[in-house]
Design a protein around this motif. Sequence first.
Motif, short mmCIF file in Angstrom:
data_model
loop_
_atom_site.label_atom_id
_atom_site.label_comp_id
_atom_site.label_asym_id
_atom_site.label_seq_id
_atom_site.Cartn_x
_atom_site.Cartn_y
_atom_site.Cartn_z
N ASP A 34 23.17 49.08 35.87
CA ASP A 34 22.14 50.12 35.84
C ASP A 34 21.34 50.23 37.13
O ASP A 34 20.78 51.29 37.42
N HIS A 35 21.27 49.15 37.89
CA HIS A 35 20.42 49.14 39.08
C HIS A 35 21.15 48.71 40.35
O HIS A 35 21.15 49.44 41.34
N ALA A 36 21.74 47.50 40.34
CA ALA A 36 22.28 46.96 41.58
C ALA A 36 23.43 47.80 42.14
O ALA A 36 23.46 48.11 43.34
N GLU A 37 24.37 48.17 41.29
CA GLU A 37 25.48 48.99 41.79
C GLU A 37 24.99 50.36 42.28
O GLU A 37 25.42 50.81 43.36
N LYS A 73 30.38 36.23 37.19
CA LYS A 73 31.03 36.30 38.50
C LYS A 73 31.97 37.50 38.56
O LYS A 73 32.04 38.21 39.57
N GLY A 74 32.67 37.76 37.47
CA GLY A 74 33.58 38.90 37.43
C GLY A 74 32.85 40.23 37.55
O GLY A 74 33.33 41.15 38.23
N GLU A 75 31.69 40.33 36.92
CA GLU A 75 30.92 41.57 37.01
C GLU A 75 30.38 41.78 38.42
O GLU A 75 30.36 42.91 38.93
N LEU A 76 29.95 40.71 39.06
CA LEU A 76 29.50 40.84 40.45
C LEU A 76 30.63 41.35 41.34
O LEU A 76 30.45 42.28 42.13
N ASP A 77 31.80 40.76 41.19
CA ASP A 77 32.95 41.17 42.00
C ASP A 77 33.34 42.62 41.71
O ASP A 77 33.62 43.40 42.64
N ALA A 78 33.36 42.98 40.44
CA ALA A 78 33.80 44.32 40.05
C ALA A 78 32.88 45.40 40.60
O ALA A 78 33.31 46.52 40.87
N ARG A 79 31.61 45.06 40.78
CA ARG A 79 30.63 46.04 41.26
C ARG A 79 30.33 45.87 42.75
O ARG A 79 29.39 46.45 43.27
#
Length: 404
Positions: A34-37, A73-79
Motif C-alpha cells: 500500500d505504501h512502500a511499492e 523476504k519474498g514480499e520485499l523481493d517481489a516489490r
Amino acid sequence: MRFRHPDGTAVHLGYCSNVHQAEDVDGVLAQLADHAEPVRERLGVDRLGIGLWLARDVVARLTAEPGELTRLKGELDARSLETVTLNAFPYAGFHRDVVKKDVYLPDWADEARLTHTLDCARVLAELLPDDAERGSVSTLPLAWRSPWPSERADTARRALDRLAAGLATIESDTGRRVRVGFEPEPGCVVETTAQAVRELRGLDPERLGVCLDACHLAVQFEEPGAALRRLAEAGLPVVKLQASCAIEAADPAAPTARTALRRLAEPRFLHQTRTATVAGTGGEPRTPEGRTAAGFVAPEVRGVDDLPDALDGGLPTDTGPWRVHFHAPLHADPEPPLRTTADQLVRVLAGLLGGPSADCDHIEVETYTWSVLPEPPTDLPGGIAAELAWARDRLTDLGLKDDR
C-alpha cells in the motif's frame, strides 16, 4: 536507493516504516503493497530501501516461524524493496492514541529490551541483500532520564556487553554483521553526543555505536561539525543517520508563531522543546550553530519535556529561538512563521559524506509524524517520495553517484 561515495563505499538511503501503523505480520506485508511499492514507483527507481519498524509481536513471530520470515523476504523481493536497517526503538504500540514516554519502555535495564534487539538483529541478518556489507539496528539511548538509579545503569551496561557478544554470535552463525546504534534523544539518559561519549565510550566499535538523529541534534542546539568530531575522537561510529528535521520558531513570543506551535501540540507523541542562549553574552544574537560576533560559543540549553509545557510558560520567549522535537517533512515548509532545521540536516550530511571518506553508509528518512500534522496528507506515498527525492538531491550535491 543506493549511492556510491567517491571512496567506493555503497551508501544506502531509505525511509522508516514506523510512519505506518501495523503490529502483525500481515499488516507489515500490507504496508509494502500500500505504501512502500507506490513510493518506489513515484521515484521511478528500480529498488527502494525501507527501514522496517517491527513491533515486538511481529519480531517474536518471525523468529519463531521461519516460514513467516521467508514470506516477508519474498514480499520485499517481489516489490523491489530492500532492507539493510531496522528501527528497534519503539517496542510496541507506537500508533496508540497516546504514546508519549511509553516509547522508552522497556529500557536497557530490562531483559526484554536486550531480547528484542537481538531478535531484530537475527531477523535483519536474514533479510539483508546478498551484496550488502552489513546491517544496522537503531535503539533507544538507554532510558528516559529518570528514574535511573545507579543499579539500573549498571544493569544496562552489562546488557550492552551481552548485546555485543550476541551480535558476534549472530555474525558467526549467519556470516552477516549487524551493528546496533544508540540514538541520543532529548530528555533521555543520553540526549547529546557528549553524553553518548560519557555513557558509551569503550564499547565494541565493530558492533556498537550511535544512531544519529538530525532532528534530535538540532533540538539540542548541537553544532554538527563539533558533534561529529566528538564521536569520532571517542571511537564511536555513526552506524546510521536518521535524516530528519525539527521545527524552529525564531521568535516564540510572536502571536503567529504561538498559534502555529499550538497546532503542533498534539496528544500522541512527546515533543520535547528547547531554547538556547550563549552563556555570558546576555542573549547576544547568534546563528543556529551558536556563533556570535566573537566566534563560536557553546549555547546554554534549557528545555521542557513537551511542547504544551513550553507554551504554558515553561520556557522563556525572549532568549532565543525554540526548537521542537517534531519530525517535519524534509522537503516542505511548515506553517509560517515556523521553519525547519533542514539547513542543519544538510550540514550533518556534509560532515558525514562530504569528505574523502564515507563516515556513515545507512541513511533513513524518519518522518513518523505525518498522521499528526495539522493537515495530514491525502497522498502519503507522494509525500514520502518527495522527502526521499530531497535527500537524494542533497547526496548527489555532495558528489555521491546513483548506484542503481
